[in-house]
Design an enzyme around this catalytic site. Structure first.
Site, PDB file in Angstrom:
ATOM      1  N   CYS A  11     -18.891   2.105  98.082  1.00 20.40           N
ATOM      2  CA  CYS A  11     -17.762   1.312  98.563  1.00 20.40           C
ATOM      3  C   CYS A  11     -17.429   1.559 100.036  1.00 20.40           C
ATOM      4  O   CYS A  11     -16.533   0.920 100.576  1.00 20.40           O
ATOM      5  CB  CYS A  11     -16.521   1.578  97.704  1.00 20.40           C
ATOM      6  SG  CYS A  11     -15.714   3.141  98.068  1.00 20.40           S
ATOM      7  N   HIS A  62     -10.124  24.899  90.803  1.00 18.59           N
ATOM      8  CA  HIS A  62     -10.151  24.375  92.173  1.00 18.59           C
ATOM      9  C   HIS A  62     -11.334  23.459  92.431  1.00 18.59           C
ATOM     10  O   HIS A  62     -11.661  23.166  93.576  1.00 18.59           O
ATOM     11  CB  HIS A  62     -10.133  25.539  93.173  1.00 18.59           C
ATOM     12  CG  HIS A  62      -8.909  26.400  93.057  1.00 18.59           C
ATOM     13  ND1 HIS A  62      -8.871  27.710  93.469  1.00 18.59           N
ATOM     14  CD2 HIS A  62      -7.682  26.123  92.557  1.00 18.59           C
ATOM     15  CE1 HIS A  62      -7.658  28.212  93.223  1.00 18.59           C
ATOM     16  NE2 HIS A  62      -6.929  27.271  92.675  1.00 18.59           N
ATOM     17  N   LEU A  99     -17.717  44.789  89.763  1.00 16.69           N
ATOM     18  CA  LEU A  99     -17.950  43.999  88.546  1.00 16.69           C
ATOM     19  C   LEU A  99     -19.402  44.048  88.108  1.00 16.69           C
ATOM     20  O   LEU A  99     -19.694  44.015  86.922  1.00 16.69           O
ATOM     21  CB  LEU A  99     -17.524  42.542  88.782  1.00 16.69           C
ATOM     22  CG  LEU A  99     -16.020  42.358  88.854  1.00 16.69           C
ATOM     23  CD1 LEU A  99     -15.566  42.109  90.266  1.00 16.69           C
ATOM     24  CD2 LEU A  99     -15.584  41.272  87.933  1.00 16.69           C
ATOM     25  N   SER A 130     -10.316  38.926  90.952  1.00 17.75           N
ATOM     26  CA  SER A 130      -9.275  38.148  91.633  1.00 17.75           C
ATOM     27  C   SER A 130      -8.146  39.070  92.035  1.00 17.75           C
ATOM     28  O   SER A 130      -7.669  39.873  91.240  1.00 17.75           O
ATOM     29  CB  SER A 130      -8.725  37.041  90.735  1.00 17.75           C
ATOM     30  OG  SER A 130      -7.664  36.367  91.402  1.00 17.75           O
TER      31      SER A 130
HETATM   32 ZN   LIG Z   1     -16.561   4.911  96.871  1.00 14.63          ZN
END
Ligand SMILES: [Zn+2]
Length: 278
Positions: A184, A122, A265, A222
């Site tokens: 840009c 992701h 975990l 998950s």
């Molecule tokens: Zn750009």
């Protein structure tokens, strides 16, 4: 640890010692780093619907509000550090028993712990992409630009989510100034996959390749609620590849798992690193 969990961890240790492990990690791996898992038992249900790609690109007001919330959420995620779970995965990779890491997380904490070649399904919140020219820049630099553009911004995050979006009252959002690509002038967006966007096909293909060549698929933190992660478990099960899941609370991968360990975990993973190699 409970006796049952001790026994399960011993079995998982044997599987891991055989090598060929591919890790699929989710939000539950990062909760110990202070990043909430809004789907898991420790996280609260999110208050607002997640930003979609369509809304982000087409609705200037929603985009402005998103950036204000995300800017605040980043303050927390940007300061997060890897935890014992991330460090254990990196250590297992360095030992050569973990051959691939696929993550649904966008926090970059696997790499911060020393892991290499991580497939980020992701994307990664620490990068910013220009939607016009494609240039990738750092989130830290963007955060500085947003601070400079919003000297009086006094918004206070009420709550933030694992994807870096924060909850913020709308009256705090008015007047937030966004910035555009320096090269840009194009629209900037965190380099993460939004709802309504598809995961880039090369990342999916690479993940399937890793899974198909694995001896064990190890799912960490998950709930496998979304298909973007669950499909790898389904593929492994179809090919007869062992599936082990370590997760706090129920997951949708359980029917396919030869081993399901419902435990934190941060406790289970360091035990696996300490185990002697076969
Ligand atoms: Zn750009």
């Amino acid at each position: 640890m409970e006796l049952q969990v001790v026994e399960q961890v011993a079995v998982l240790g044997e599987w891991i010692a055989e090598g060929g492990v591919v890790v699929l990690s989710g939000a539950g791996l990062s909760t110990d780093s202070g990043i909430p898992d809004y789907r898991g038992p420790s996280g609260s249900a999110r208050r607002s619907t997640p930003m979609t790609y369509q809304t982000f690109t087409r609705d200037p007001i929603a985009r402005r509000r998103y950036w204000a919330r995300s800017h605040l959420g980043w303050r927390t995620i940007g300061e997060a550090h890897p935890n014992d779970g991330h460090r254990a995965v990196a250590a297992l990779q360095q030992q050569g028993v973990v051959g691939g890491i696929v993550t649904q997380n966008v926090d970059g904490l696997h790499q911060a712990a020393g892991a290499r070649d991580v497939v980020e399904l992701h994307g990664n919140l620490t990068r910013i992409a220009c939607l016009a020219c494609g240039e990738l820049t750092s989130r830290v630099a963007l955060s500085d630009r947003l601070d400079a553009a919003n000297p009086a911004f006094a918004g206070v995050a009420i709550e933030f989510n694992a994807d870096g979006d924060a909850e913020l009252a709308d009256d705090h959002l008015d007047g937030f100034t966004t910035v555009d690509c320096r090269s840009c002038g194009g629209m900037l967006k965190p380099d993460v996959v939004y709802f309504g966007e598809t995961v880039p096909p090369e990342r999916v293909a690479r993940s399937f390749e890793l899974v198909e060549n694995a001896r064990t698929l190890l799912v960490l933190g998950s709930s496998l609620t979304v298909m973007s992660g669950r499909r790898f478990v389904l593929r492994a099960a179809k090919l007869g590849i062992r599936v082990a899941i370590v997760n706090r609370g129920v997951t949708r991968g359980e029917p396919y798992a030869g081993l399901f360990i419902d435990a934190p975990l941060g406790i289970v993973l360091p035990h696996l690193v300490a185990l002697p190699a076969a």
